[in-house]
Design a protein around this motif. Structure first.
Motif, short mmCIF file in Angstrom:
data_model
loop_
_atom_site.label_atom_id
_atom_site.label_comp_id
_atom_site.label_asym_id
_atom_site.label_seq_id
_atom_site.Cartn_x
_atom_site.Cartn_y
_atom_site.Cartn_z
N PRO A 67 62.49 61.42 113.33
CA PRO A 67 63.79 62.07 113.26
C PRO A 67 64.88 61.05 112.92
O PRO A 67 64.67 59.84 112.98
CB PRO A 67 63.99 62.63 114.67
CG PRO A 67 63.20 61.70 115.54
CD PRO A 67 62.00 61.30 114.72
N GLY A 68 66.04 61.56 112.55
CA GLY A 68 67.17 60.69 112.22
C GLY A 68 68.05 61.37 111.20
O GLY A 68 67.90 62.55 110.88
N VAL A 69 68.98 60.58 110.67
CA VAL A 69 69.93 61.12 109.69
C VAL A 69 69.56 60.63 108.30
O VAL A 69 69.19 59.47 108.11
CB VAL A 69 71.38 60.71 110.05
CG1 VAL A 69 71.57 59.21 110.03
CG2 VAL A 69 72.39 61.40 109.15
N GLY A 70 69.63 61.54 107.33
CA GLY A 70 69.39 61.18 105.94
C GLY A 70 70.71 60.85 105.27
O GLY A 70 71.39 59.90 105.65
N CYS A 71 71.11 61.66 104.31
CA CYS A 71 72.36 61.41 103.59
C CYS A 71 73.50 62.23 104.18
O CYS A 71 73.36 63.43 104.40
CB CYS A 71 72.17 61.75 102.11
SG CYS A 71 73.57 61.26 101.08
N VAL A 72 74.62 61.57 104.43
CA VAL A 72 75.85 62.22 104.90
C VAL A 72 76.75 62.43 103.68
O VAL A 72 77.07 61.48 102.97
CB VAL A 72 76.57 61.37 105.95
CG1 VAL A 72 77.85 62.07 106.42
CG2 VAL A 72 75.65 61.08 107.13
N SER A 73 77.16 63.68 103.44
CA SER A 73 77.88 64.02 102.22
C SER A 73 79.35 64.34 102.50
O SER A 73 79.65 65.14 103.40
CB SER A 73 77.23 65.24 101.55
OG SER A 73 75.87 64.98 101.27
N TRP A 74 80.22 63.73 101.70
CA TRP A 74 81.66 63.95 101.81
C TRP A 74 82.17 64.54 100.50
O TRP A 74 81.85 64.03 99.43
CB TRP A 74 82.39 62.65 102.11
CG TRP A 74 81.90 61.95 103.34
CD1 TRP A 74 80.99 60.94 103.42
CD2 TRP A 74 82.27 62.24 104.69
NE1 TRP A 74 80.76 60.58 104.72
CE2 TRP A 74 81.55 61.37 105.53
CE3 TRP A 74 83.15 63.16 105.27
CZ2 TRP A 74 81.67 61.37 106.90
CZ3 TRP A 74 83.28 63.17 106.65
CH2 TRP A 74 82.55 62.28 107.45
N ARG A 75 82.99 65.59 100.59
CA ARG A 75 83.54 66.17 99.38
C ARG A 75 84.86 65.50 99.01
O ARG A 75 85.74 65.30 99.87
CB ARG A 75 83.77 67.67 99.53
CG ARG A 75 84.07 68.31 98.17
CD ARG A 75 84.26 69.80 98.23
NE ARG A 75 84.38 70.32 96.86
CZ ARG A 75 84.83 71.51 96.55
NH1 ARG A 75 85.20 72.35 97.50
NH2 ARG A 75 84.91 71.90 95.29
N ALA A 76 85.01 65.13 97.76
CA ALA A 76 86.24 64.52 97.26
C ALA A 76 87.31 65.58 97.02
O ALA A 76 87.01 66.77 96.87
CB ALA A 76 85.97 63.75 95.97
N MET A 77 88.56 65.16 96.94
CA MET A 77 89.68 66.07 96.69
C MET A 77 89.71 66.57 95.25
O MET A 77 90.24 67.64 94.97
CB MET A 77 91.00 65.36 97.00
CG MET A 77 91.20 65.03 98.47
SD MET A 77 91.51 66.49 99.48
CE MET A 77 93.17 66.93 98.94
N SER A 78 89.14 65.79 94.32
CA SER A 78 89.18 66.13 92.90
C SER A 78 88.17 65.28 92.16
O SER A 78 87.67 64.29 92.71
CB SER A 78 90.58 65.86 92.33
OG SER A 78 90.85 64.46 92.34
N PRO A 79 87.85 65.61 90.92
CA PRO A 79 86.97 64.74 90.14
C PRO A 79 87.53 63.33 90.00
O PRO A 79 86.79 62.34 90.05
CB PRO A 79 86.89 65.46 88.78
CG PRO A 79 87.13 66.89 89.11
CD PRO A 79 88.14 66.87 90.20
N ALA A 80 88.86 63.21 89.83
CA ALA A 80 89.47 61.89 89.70
C ALA A 80 89.35 61.11 91.00
O ALA A 80 89.13 59.89 90.99
CB ALA A 80 90.94 62.03 89.30
N ALA A 81 89.50 61.79 92.13
CA ALA A 81 89.36 61.13 93.43
C ALA A 81 87.94 60.61 93.62
O ALA A 81 87.72 59.52 94.16
CB ALA A 81 89.73 62.09 94.55
N LEU A 82 86.95 61.38 93.18
CA LEU A 82 85.56 60.94 93.23
C LEU A 82 85.38 59.65 92.44
O LEU A 82 84.75 58.69 92.92
CB LEU A 82 84.66 62.04 92.68
CG LEU A 82 83.19 61.69 92.43
CD1 LEU A 82 82.51 61.22 93.69
CD2 LEU A 82 82.46 62.90 91.84
N GLU A 83 85.92 59.60 91.25
CA GLU A 83 85.80 58.39 90.42
C GLU A 83 86.49 57.20 91.08
O GLU A 83 85.97 56.08 91.06
CB GLU A 83 86.40 58.65 89.04
CG GLU A 83 85.71 59.74 88.23
CD GLU A 83 84.30 59.36 87.79
OE1 GLU A 83 84.00 58.15 87.73
OE2 GLU A 83 83.51 60.27 87.49
#
Length: 332
Positions: A67-83
């Motif tokens: 058991p354990g944690v795999g990938c923790v996912s965070w959503r960006a505010m916008s495509p530009a913020a992701l970049e």
């Protein structure tokens, strides 16, 4: 001197992957007992969601040896913020690289935090479209309340262990733009035991707490939200009647003021059923700091949290506790 402009590139916690050595039993726990819906299956993974989650999926259960944690996912505010976040994280040397995305998500940038937890940031997200049998009469609710099991509404937060809480907290603040809400600091400000942070008004969507066994990349707990205290009490009855080990609660934390119940899902991960707490809207919020005397047992009222709350995490490891462990009060 003027304060630095807040960094608002991360919108919210998008999802968490949990590893389980007992995938069928873990699925029973989350689907039948907690009331989550299965959204998709692929290979060794099952994707689930709460009835109030607007995304197609917020929890990924993946069969694994431990058991354990795999990938923790965070959503960006916008495509530009992701970049922007991808470039900034890449410069730290902690970047893993781009993927084409997982179920319900578009292109994602993966990286490790300083302790080794795998994370990703994405923007494109598939909204949940309820089939006729799950459609709510409320147009502003993504799915009807089925009444199955506990009936958790949504994913709320997770707590990760770290060898160096301060370094990971600083990473989350400076690279992800999270706002610090509360801290536990011992020995006159020298020993940062835990920090609670969020990119939203929710009290915390991420906590880092010291790993007393000296491990890395481990999970303390994953938390799901219900609407009120009575739902937490009802969850205790449902879990107890189905032979699920309840580690702590129902009780109320002093930190966060949350009303809680902690159990172990069959695969071994600690899961919290959570309600209450408080929201933070002030842009000039001053983080609350607790010391040894103020923290007490970590509860506002109710039974004290047990020693296992400090010692157990997933994956579980044999480890020699640090010198702080014998005098460490429970810190949640």
């Amino acid at each position: 001197m003027a304060a630095a402009e807040p960094l608002h590139n991360i919108a919210h916690l998008g999802g968490v992957e949990l590893f389980t050595p007992l995938p069928d039993r873990s699925l029973w726990y989350f689907h039948d007992l907690l009331g989550m819906e299965v959204a998709h299956t692929a290979g060794p993974s099952v994707y689930l969601r709460g009835y109030g989650d607007h995304a197609a999926s917020t929890l990924k259960l993946t069969a694994a040896a431990k058991p354990g944690v795999g990938c923790v996912s965070w959503r960006a505010m916008s495509p530009a913020a992701l970049e922007r976040r991808a470039r900034a994280i890449e410069a730290t040397g902690l970047g893993v690289g781009w993927t084409n995305g997982d179920f319900g998500r578009g292109r994602s940038y993966r990286f490790h935090d300083p302790d080794g937890h795998l994370m990703e940031i994405y923007y494109e997200e598939q909204k949940f479209a309820a089939p006729p049998e799950l459609r709510s009469t409320l147009k502003n609710q993504p799915q009807k309340y089925t009444g199955r099991g506990v009936g958790v509404r949504r994913t709320d937060h997770l707590a990760l262990l770290a060898g160096d809480v301060g370094r990971n907290r600083q990473f989350a603040q400076e690279l992800l733009g999270f706002q610090l809400r509360e801290q536990v600091i011992f020995e006159g400000g020298k020993n940062e035991i835990g920090s609670w942070m969020s990119p939203t008004a929710v009290h915390h969507q991420l906590a880092y707490v010291v790993d007393v066994k000296g491990g890395h990349g481990r999970l303390h707990h994953f938390s799901l939200w219900v609407d009120n205290r009575e739902d937490v009490l009802r969850a205790a009855d449902i879990l107890a009647e189905n032979g699920i080990f309840i580690e702590a609660g129902p009780s109320k934390h002093n930190n966060s003021q949350g009303f809680y119940l902690y159990s172990y899902e069959p695969g071994g991960n600690r899961v919290e059923i959570y309600s209450g707490s408080y929201l933070v809207f002030a842009p000039d919020w001053e983080p609350v700091t607790w010391n040894e005397q103020e923290r007490g047992t970590g509860t506002y009222w109710g039974a004290a949290l047990p020693d296992s709350f400090i010692q157990y995490a997933t994956p579980d490891i044999e480890g020699k506790e640090t010198t702080v462990a014998p005098k460490l009060p429970v810190f949640f």
